[in-house]
Design a protein around this motif. Structure first.
Motif, PDB file in Angstrom:
ATOM      1  N   PHE A  20       0.837  -1.200   0.000  1.00  0.00           N
ATOM      2  CA  PHE A  20       0.000   0.000   0.000  1.00  0.00           C
ATOM      3  C   PHE A  20       0.870   1.248   0.000  1.00  0.00           C
ATOM      4  N   VAL A  21       1.859   1.279   0.909  1.00  0.00           N
ATOM      5  CA  VAL A  21       2.737   2.448   1.010  1.00  0.00           C
ATOM      6  C   VAL A  21       3.602   2.577  -0.241  1.00  0.00           C
ATOM      7  N   THR A  22       4.045   1.447  -0.806  1.00  0.00           N
ATOM      8  CA  THR A  22       4.860   1.494  -2.019  1.00  0.00           C
ATOM      9  C   THR A  22       4.111   2.160  -3.157  1.00  0.00           C
ATOM     10  N   VAL A  23       2.887   1.716  -3.386  1.00  0.00           N
ATOM     11  CA  VAL A  23       2.083   2.301  -4.459  1.00  0.00           C
ATOM     12  C   VAL A  23       1.813   3.772  -4.180  1.00  0.00           C
ATOM     13  N   MET A  24       1.524   4.097  -2.919  1.00  0.00           N
ATOM     14  CA  MET A  24       1.230   5.482  -2.564  1.00  0.00           C
ATOM     15  C   MET A  24       2.454   6.378  -2.778  1.00  0.00           C
ATOM     16  N   LEU A  25       3.623   5.936  -2.312  1.00  0.00           N
ATOM     17  CA  LEU A  25       4.827   6.752  -2.449  1.00  0.00           C
ATOM     18  C   LEU A  25       5.277   6.850  -3.908  1.00  0.00           C
ATOM     19  N   ALA A 150      -4.568   3.986  -2.649  1.00  0.00           N
ATOM     20  CA  ALA A 150      -3.162   4.362  -2.486  1.00  0.00           C
ATOM     21  C   ALA A 150      -2.714   5.266  -3.630  1.00  0.00           C
ATOM     22  N   PHE A 151      -3.140   4.918  -4.856  1.00  0.00           N
ATOM     23  CA  PHE A 151      -2.880   5.797  -5.995  1.00  0.00           C
ATOM     24  C   PHE A 151      -3.462   7.182  -5.726  1.00  0.00           C
ATOM     25  N   ALA A 152      -4.701   7.204  -5.255  1.00  0.00           N
ATOM     26  CA  ALA A 152      -5.394   8.472  -5.065  1.00  0.00           C
ATOM     27  C   ALA A 152      -4.739   9.318  -3.986  1.00  0.00           C
ATOM     28  N   ILE A 153      -4.337   8.686  -2.875  1.00  0.00           N
ATOM     29  CA  ILE A 153      -3.691   9.437  -1.800  1.00  0.00           C
ATOM     30  C   ILE A 153      -2.399  10.073  -2.312  1.00  0.00           C
ATOM     31  N   ILE A 157      -1.676  14.360  -2.702  1.00  0.00           N
ATOM     32  CA  ILE A 157      -0.566  15.116  -2.140  1.00  0.00           C
ATOM     33  C   ILE A 157       0.450  15.491  -3.218  1.00  0.00           C
ATOM     34  N   GLY A 158       0.716  14.556  -4.152  1.00  0.00           N
ATOM     35  CA  GLY A 158       1.791  14.748  -5.118  1.00  0.00           C
ATOM     36  C   GLY A 158       1.676  15.998  -5.967  1.00  0.00           C
ATOM     37  N   PRO A 159       0.621  16.132  -6.782  1.00  0.00           N
ATOM     38  CA  PRO A 159       0.533  17.326  -7.626  1.00  0.00           C
ATOM     39  C   PRO A 159       0.445  18.624  -6.829  1.00  0.00           C
ATOM     40  N   TYR A 263      -3.223  21.926  -7.262  1.00  0.00           N
ATOM     41  CA  TYR A 263      -4.339  21.876  -6.319  1.00  0.00           C
ATOM     42  C   TYR A 263      -5.554  21.166  -6.922  1.00  0.00           C
ATOM     43  N   THR A 264      -5.824  21.425  -8.197  1.00  0.00           N
ATOM     44  CA  THR A 264      -6.984  20.763  -8.807  1.00  0.00           C
ATOM     45  C   THR A 264      -6.731  19.273  -8.994  1.00  0.00           C
ATOM     46  N   LEU A 265      -5.492  18.898  -9.329  1.00  0.00           N
ATOM     47  CA  LEU A 265      -5.179  17.475  -9.407  1.00  0.00           C
ATOM     48  C   LEU A 265      -5.251  16.826  -8.025  1.00  0.00           C
ATOM     49  N   GLY A 266      -4.910  17.604  -7.000  1.00  0.00           N
ATOM     50  CA  GLY A 266      -5.103  17.108  -5.640  1.00  0.00           C
ATOM     51  C   GLY A 266      -6.565  16.851  -5.340  1.00  0.00           C
ATOM     52  N   LEU A 267      -7.448  17.715  -5.848  1.00  0.00           N
ATOM     53  CA  LEU A 267      -8.888  17.496  -5.691  1.00  0.00           C
ATOM     54  C   LEU A 267      -9.318  16.221  -6.412  1.00  0.00           C
ATOM     55  N   VAL A 268      -8.770  16.001  -7.600  1.00  0.00           N
ATOM     56  CA  VAL A 268      -9.054  14.758  -8.319  1.00  0.00           C
ATOM     57  C   VAL A 268      -8.630  13.561  -7.478  1.00  0.00           C
ATOM     58  N   GLY A 269      -7.440  13.635  -6.901  1.00  0.00           N
ATOM     59  CA  GLY A 269      -6.959  12.542  -6.061  1.00  0.00           C
ATOM     60  C   GLY A 269      -7.815  12.320  -4.835  1.00  0.00           C
TER      61      GLY A 269
END
Length: 449
Positions: A20-25, A150-153, A157-159, A263-269
């Motif tokens: 889970f953490v691997t995919v998220m990071l 995990a992708f979404a989280i 944060i990422g974008p 920020y908008t991509l963060g909203l998508v996530g």
């Protein structure tokens, strides 16, 4: 009467947590550079937005070409040597590659770095195979939903973080991405156990199965999976309308810079995370995989149409919830395919699916980015900046029709005998409910020709 399997050990709990953490990071590291990579390309070539869109499509194509070639290689390697080694090497390679891209002064070296990123990111197929190893069949849709979360989280944060860091330096997000990948490698080195025991591994590494076209032959051996795999391909192809045009489209049409895009991509996530982590888990017991697929696809079509025709930014933002609700279709489709394939071929299946996604990525950026460039140019047959999203909506409409056909021809699947205790709960807990499969007989560990 056979006894129930033992409860998940602390090592298995840590294993799921690591994946889970691997995919998220990994997604966080990938998402950080999304708001700044097209602008870095613009700086390196000194060109216009339309010219940068063409170059961005080339970067997207080489990235996915590498995934197309190396996803089945990694999947087959993991079937032969285990999942752990493949995942760790990929995490380390990704960290080093981000450092190279942070330092590059030229476009061609950035291009090479993007290719190496594609090779290392091919480990997503191995991560999915890991999940298929440790989660019983009837709970895999929820498990893949957690992977989607995990992708979404990471994408929340990422974008947003990348847009914020890009305000200080356009190269700073690459350094942060490198640090995240290397931290993930260190974490996995000390925590991650192997999910595939020796008795369940293939006897030898076969290049016939490791090449992308050989991996796709696996899908033809399971006709009931082939049509669903085509739906999977169309979903991924449509998604590249976002990957290849979102940043430049919103800059052109609404004047958004890296921060607003982030920020908008963060909203998508955020919206995607709610769908994947909450709705998939809650709706699956009530609707089942097949109805979930047929619910998600039309909602996604609506989201893309709103994106394509919105002339003002606030209408564009209204399309985000519809687009994210389309995520209801992905995890159940993937779960149905894993249920139809033999346990010792899960790595090859995930490699084949990753190859399909990569094949979509080879053509998607070229088609969508060049259409976008054409329809904002002086030679456009009509001024339609959102043409990429309109085409994506048409592709998903075709996917919905094909999915209905595929679902009618699925073979019925019974619960896995290795996990009778699964019937006691209709929800998937990413820690407590992870149980190992029973070892398969030794004579089944050979790959089929």
């Amino acid at each position: 009467m056979a006894s129930a399997p033992p409860p998940a050990s602390s090592g298995q709990k840590a294993a799921f947590a690591f994946i889970f953490v691997t995919v998220m990071l990994d997604m966080l590291a990938f998402g950080i550079i999304i708001p700044v990579l097209p602008h870095l390309i613009v700086d390196l070539i000194g060109g216009s937005i339309a010219r940068a869109a063409v170059w961005s499509s080339a970067f997207g194509t080489v990235y996915m070409l590498m995934q197309f070639v190396f996803s089945p290689v990694q999947g087959t390697l993991s079937d032969r040597f285990g999942r752990r080694t493949v995942i760790l090497i990929s995490s380390f390679g990704l960290g080093v590659d981000f450092i190279v891209m942070a330092l590059t002064p030229t476009l061609w070296l950035l291009f090479v770095g993007r290719a190496i990123s594609g090779i290392c990111s091919a480990s997503f197929s191995t991560a999915n195979a890991y999940i298929a190893d440790i989660v019983p069949k009837e709970k895999r849709a929820a498990a893949f939903g957690m992977m989607g979360a995990a992708f979404a989280i990471g994408f929340i944060i990422g974008p947003a973080l990348g847009g914020f860091l890009g305000h200080f330096s356009i190269r700073l997000p690459f350094w942060v991405a490198a640090g995240l990948s290397l931290v993930n490698f260190c974490y996995g080195f000390f925590v991650l156990p192997e999910s595939l025991p020796l008795e369940r591994r293939t006897k030898r590494f076969d290049w016939r199965h490791a090449n992308p076209f050989g991996a796709l032959v696996l899908l033809r051996r399971y006709p009931q999976v082939f049509a669903l795999a085509a739906v999977f391909f169309l979903i991924n192809l449509a998604q590249f309308s976002l990957n290849s045009t979102y940043v430049l489209y919103t800059d052109y049409r609404y004047g958004w810079g890296p921060q607003t895009v982030g920020y908008t991509l963060g909203l998508v996530g955020f919206c995607s995370g709610l769908v994947q982590a909450v709705l998939v888990r809650r709706l699956m017991p009530k609707l089942g995989e097949q109805r979930m697929i047929m619910l998600g696809l039309p909602l996604c079509v609506m989201g893309y149409l709103i994106f394509g025709f919105s002339s003002v930014s606030w209408i564009f933002l209204l399309g985000i919830p519809f687009l994210c609700l389309g995520g209801l279709a992905g995890p159940p489709a993937q779960a149905l395919m894993t249920q139809q394939v033999d346990p010792h071929e899960q790595g090859r299946l995930q490699g084949a699916l990753s190859s399909l996604a990569s094949l979509a990525g080879i053509f998607g950026p070229v088609v969508f980015a060049n259409l976008f460039a054409l329809f904002i140019s002086n030679h456009a047959p009509a001024h339609l900046p959102g043409i990429a999203f309109v085409l994506a909506a048409l592709l998903l409409t075709s996917a919905a029709v094909l999915a209905r056909y595929a679902i009618r021809h699925l073979h019925p699947v019974h619960a896995a005998p290795a996990s009778p205790s699964a019937a006691l709960s209709t929800e998937f807990s990413p820690v407590a409910d992870v149980v190992p499969h029973e070892p398969i007989p030794h004579d089944q560990t050979e790959s089929s020709p």
